[in-house]
Design a protein around this motif. Structure first.
Motif, PDB file in Angstrom:
ATOM      1  N   VAL A  44       0.836  -1.203   0.000  1.00  0.00           N
ATOM      2  CA  VAL A  44       0.000   0.000   0.000  1.00  0.00           C
ATOM      3  C   VAL A  44       0.870   1.253   0.000  1.00  0.00           C
ATOM      4  CG1 VAL A  44      -1.627   1.363   1.368  1.00  0.00           C
ATOM      5  CG2 VAL A  44      -1.987  -1.098   1.089  1.00  0.00           C
ATOM      6  N   ASN A  45       1.894   1.275   0.835  1.00  0.00           N
ATOM      7  CA  ASN A  45       2.759   2.458   0.939  1.00  0.00           C
ATOM      8  C   ASN A  45       3.597   2.687  -0.312  1.00  0.00           C
ATOM      9  OD1 ASN A  45       1.842   3.034   3.522  1.00  0.00           O
ATOM     10  ND2 ASN A  45       3.442   1.831   4.514  1.00  0.00           N
ATOM     11  N   LYS A  46       3.908   1.642  -1.020  1.00  0.00           N
ATOM     12  CA  LYS A  46       4.682   1.780  -2.254  1.00  0.00           C
ATOM     13  C   LYS A  46       3.820   2.284  -3.399  1.00  0.00           C
ATOM     14  CE  LYS A  46       8.331  -1.654  -1.557  1.00  0.00           C
ATOM     15  NZ  LYS A  46       8.885  -2.963  -2.014  1.00  0.00           N
ATOM     16  N   ASN A  47       2.539   1.967  -3.343  1.00  0.00           N
ATOM     17  CA  ASN A  47       1.632   2.319  -4.431  1.00  0.00           C
ATOM     18  C   ASN A  47       0.383   2.976  -3.865  1.00  0.00           C
ATOM     19  OD1 ASN A  47       3.060   0.632  -6.690  1.00  0.00           O
ATOM     20  ND2 ASN A  47       2.772  -0.799  -4.999  1.00  0.00           N
ATOM     21  N   GLU A  48       0.546   4.198  -3.414  1.00  0.00           N
ATOM     22  CA  GLU A  48      -0.562   4.874  -2.732  1.00  0.00           C
ATOM     23  C   GLU A  48      -1.716   5.207  -3.666  1.00  0.00           C
ATOM     24  OE1 GLU A  48       0.833   8.214  -0.592  1.00  0.00           O
ATOM     25  OE2 GLU A  48       2.130   7.053   0.745  1.00  0.00           O
ATOM     26  N   ASN A  49      -1.428   5.341  -4.951  1.00  0.00           N
ATOM     27  CA  ASN A  49      -2.481   5.676  -5.907  1.00  0.00           C
ATOM     28  C   ASN A  49      -2.748   4.485  -6.827  1.00  0.00           C
ATOM     29  OD1 ASN A  49      -2.649   8.400  -4.962  1.00  0.00           O
ATOM     30  ND2 ASN A  49      -0.804   8.866  -6.141  1.00  0.00           N
ATOM     31  N   GLY A  50      -3.952   4.421  -7.346  1.00  0.00           N
ATOM     32  CA  GLY A  50      -4.275   3.413  -8.341  1.00  0.00           C
ATOM     33  C   GLY A  50      -4.577   2.041  -7.784  1.00  0.00           C
ATOM     34  N   GLN A  51      -4.830   1.930  -6.487  1.00  0.00           N
ATOM     35  CA  GLN A  51      -5.153   0.643  -5.893  1.00  0.00           C
ATOM     36  C   GLN A  51      -6.626   0.608  -5.496  1.00  0.00           C
ATOM     37  OE1 GLN A  51      -1.251  -0.855  -3.599  1.00  0.00           O
ATOM     38  NE2 GLN A  51      -2.142   0.966  -2.736  1.00  0.00           N
ATOM     39  N   ASP A  52      -7.258  -0.524  -5.733  1.00  0.00           N
ATOM     40  CA  ASP A  52      -8.650  -0.694  -5.343  1.00  0.00           C
ATOM     41  C   ASP A  52      -8.666  -1.211  -3.908  1.00  0.00           C
ATOM     42  OD1 ASP A  52     -11.298  -1.222  -5.002  1.00  0.00           O
ATOM     43  OD2 ASP A  52     -11.531  -2.445  -6.798  1.00  0.00           O
TER      44      ASP A  52
ATOM     45  N   ARG B  67      -5.656  -8.969   0.072  1.00  0.00           N
ATOM     46  CA  ARG B  67      -4.686 -10.002  -0.293  1.00  0.00           C
ATOM     47  C   ARG B  67      -4.384  -9.982  -1.781  1.00  0.00           C
ATOM     48  NH1 ARG B  67      -7.235 -15.385   2.146  1.00  0.00           N
ATOM     49  NH2 ARG B  67      -9.039 -14.473   1.074  1.00  0.00           N
ATOM     50  N   LEU B  68      -5.296  -9.418  -2.559  1.00  0.00           N
ATOM     51  CA  LEU B  68      -5.063  -9.290  -4.001  1.00  0.00           C
ATOM     52  C   LEU B  68      -3.832  -8.443  -4.292  1.00  0.00           C
ATOM     53  CD1 LEU B  68      -8.737  -8.772  -5.222  1.00  0.00           C
ATOM     54  CD2 LEU B  68      -7.304 -10.789  -5.606  1.00  0.00           C
ATOM     55  N   LEU B  69      -3.539  -7.489  -3.404  1.00  0.00           N
ATOM     56  CA  LEU B  69      -2.337  -6.664  -3.593  1.00  0.00           C
ATOM     57  C   LEU B  69      -1.075  -7.512  -3.522  1.00  0.00           C
ATOM     58  CD1 LEU B  69      -3.264  -3.564  -1.385  1.00  0.00           C
ATOM     59  CD2 LEU B  69      -3.642  -3.896  -3.836  1.00  0.00           C
ATOM     60  N   LEU B  70      -1.048  -8.461  -2.592  1.00  0.00           N
ATOM     61  CA  LEU B  70       0.099  -9.365  -2.490  1.00  0.00           C
ATOM     62  C   LEU B  70       0.136 -10.313  -3.681  1.00  0.00           C
ATOM     63  CD1 LEU B  70      -0.043 -10.312   1.307  1.00  0.00           C
ATOM     64  CD2 LEU B  70       1.358  -8.547   0.203  1.00  0.00           C
ATOM     65  N   GLU B  71      -1.026 -10.793  -4.028  1.00  0.00           N
ATOM     66  CA  GLU B  71      -1.138 -11.729  -5.146  1.00  0.00           C
ATOM     67  C   GLU B  71      -0.624 -11.118  -6.445  1.00  0.00           C
ATOM     68  OE1 GLU B  71      -4.938 -13.357  -7.620  1.00  0.00           O
ATOM     69  OE2 GLU B  71      -5.073 -13.472  -5.427  1.00  0.00           O
ATOM     70  N   HIS B  72      -0.925  -9.847  -6.669  1.00  0.00           N
ATOM     71  CA  HIS B  72      -0.555  -9.193  -7.922  1.00  0.00           C
ATOM     72  C   HIS B  72       0.867  -8.633  -7.917  1.00  0.00           C
ATOM     73  CE1 HIS B  72      -5.136  -8.453  -8.629  1.00  0.00           C
ATOM     74  NE2 HIS B  72      -4.764  -9.673  -8.960  1.00  0.00           N
ATOM     75  N   SER B  73       1.460  -8.526  -6.733  1.00  0.00           N
ATOM     76  CA  SER B  73       2.786  -7.912  -6.649  1.00  0.00           C
ATOM     77  C   SER B  73       3.908  -8.923  -6.462  1.00  0.00           C
ATOM     78  CB  SER B  73       2.831  -6.908  -5.482  1.00  0.00           C
ATOM     79  OG  SER B  73       2.680  -7.576  -4.235  1.00  0.00           O
TER      80      SER B  73
ATOM     81  N   TYR C 169      -8.576  -9.582   4.022  1.00  0.00           N
ATOM     82  CA  TYR C 169      -8.299  -8.305   4.679  1.00  0.00           C
ATOM     83  C   TYR C 169      -9.127  -7.207   4.032  1.00  0.00           C
ATOM     84  CZ  TYR C 169      -4.171 -10.000   7.213  1.00  0.00           C
ATOM     85  OH  TYR C 169      -3.327 -10.667   8.076  1.00  0.00           O
ATOM     86  N   LEU C 170      -9.723  -6.362   4.872  1.00  0.00           N
ATOM     87  CA  LEU C 170     -10.426  -5.177   4.397  1.00  0.00           C
ATOM     88  C   LEU C 170      -9.729  -3.928   4.923  1.00  0.00           C
ATOM     89  CD1 LEU C 170     -14.182  -6.194   4.901  1.00  0.00           C
ATOM     90  CD2 LEU C 170     -12.777  -6.386   2.831  1.00  0.00           C
ATOM     91  N   TRP C 171      -9.875  -2.833   4.194  1.00  0.00           N
ATOM     92  CA  TRP C 171      -9.269  -1.563   4.594  1.00  0.00           C
ATOM     93  C   TRP C 171     -10.245  -0.839   5.519  1.00  0.00           C
ATOM     94  CZ3 TRP C 171      -4.463   0.042   4.333  1.00  0.00           C
ATOM     95  CH2 TRP C 171      -4.171   1.400   4.529  1.00  0.00           C
ATOM     96  N   LEU C 172      -9.905  -0.801   6.813  1.00  0.00           N
ATOM     97  CA  LEU C 172     -10.770  -0.193   7.814  1.00  0.00           C
ATOM     98  C   LEU C 172      -9.949   0.709   8.724  1.00  0.00           C
ATOM     99  CD1 LEU C 172     -12.753  -3.413   8.819  1.00  0.00           C
ATOM    100  CD2 LEU C 172     -13.549  -1.597   7.301  1.00  0.00           C
ATOM    101  N   ASN C 173     -10.420   1.923   8.918  1.00  0.00           N
ATOM    102  CA  ASN C 173      -9.721   2.866   9.801  1.00  0.00           C
ATOM    103  C   ASN C 173      -8.257   3.039   9.414  1.00  0.00           C
ATOM    104  OD1 ASN C 173     -12.084   3.219  11.427  1.00  0.00           O
ATOM    105  ND2 ASN C 173     -11.598   1.313  12.499  1.00  0.00           N
TER     106      ASN C 173
END
Length: 236
Positions: free
Chosen positions: A192-200, A206-212, A223-227
């Motif tokens: 997330v910190n490496k790619n602050e923009n353009g992420q759903d 976990r899709l972020l790990l899967e795709h990276s 995992y959900l993005w909460l708070n």
């Protein structure tokens, strides 16, 4: 973010405890060529045979363990000249899986060291639970419905886990039933910190790990993005 979570993100790379078979060499192995070769073999097999070279799996098998590639079939049918040294079938520490099997089949790596360590912790939790009237060796509620493990009570202090993504130590967590998972918050936050923009951020993170990475986040929860942070979601 709680002090505990912040502490997890600041942990160093020094680990104690025993080294599992394959763990040391895994960090030095480049999976790029293995994945490229197997992906080409899978693509050719699907195009010519009309189906995917995968082993049977139960309906309840988790996503990141489910569609394991039948490397022996690819080899015997001439789609793969030899099995990669990284593969379990060749003495390595990885299974190769297929994700997005219905739309765009892609080859990924399941780390067996991570898988085995979670299973080892799970056995200890089960023993404790059985010997203590169903009670769990919980240390603190790290997330709603999810707990860290009291390693002294559980006897798991020697089992430590290094992330296949970052090389950082990761925490084992368990749900109210004592089912053990890996907490991938550090790795997700790193992406997330490496790619602050353009992420759903509305989907399972976990899709972020899967795709990276070539690796799948085995033994994980959604995992959900909460708070402003990733929060694993208990399934029971």
């Amino acid at each position: 973010m709680t002090g505990t979570l912040l502490g997890l993100l600041l942990l160093g790379t020094t680990l104690s405890g025993c080294l599992y078979p394959g763990e040391q060499k895994q960090t030095a192995v480049n999976y790029r060529e293995s994945v490229k070769r197997i992906q080409a073999a899978v693509d050719d097999y699907q195009q010519e045979e009309g189906l995917l070279p995968i082993l049977n799996a139960d309906e309840d098998t988790p996503k990141y363990e489910k569609f394991r590639i039948d490397l022996d079939k690819l080899n015997k049918k001439g789609y793969l000249d030899e099995l990669p040294a990284t593969a379990f079938e060749k003495g390595g520490s990885a299974y190769f899986l297929i994700l997005d099997e219905e739309t765009n089949p892609v080859v990924k790596v399941m780390d067996l060291v991570t898988f085995q360590k979670v299973n080892d912790v799970q056995r200890q939790i089960n023993r404790y639970k059985s010997a203590h009237g169903g009670n769990l060796p919980a240390a603190e509620e790290l997330y709603p419905g999810l707990y860290t493990i009291d390693t002294d009570k559980a006897g798991t202090g020697s089992i430590t886990l290094t992330s296949v993504y970052s090389g950082q130590p990761l925490e084992f967590i368990m749900d109210k039933d004592g089912v053990v998972y890996v907490d991938y918050i550090f790795d997700i936050m790193t992406v997330v910190n490496k790619n602050e923009n353009g992420q759903d951020m509305s989907k399972d993170l976990r899709l972020l790990l899967e795709h990276s990475s070539y690796f799948v986040p085995v033994k994980s929860l959604p995992y959900l993005w909460l708070n402003s942070q990733p929060v694993p979601q208990p399934q029971s």
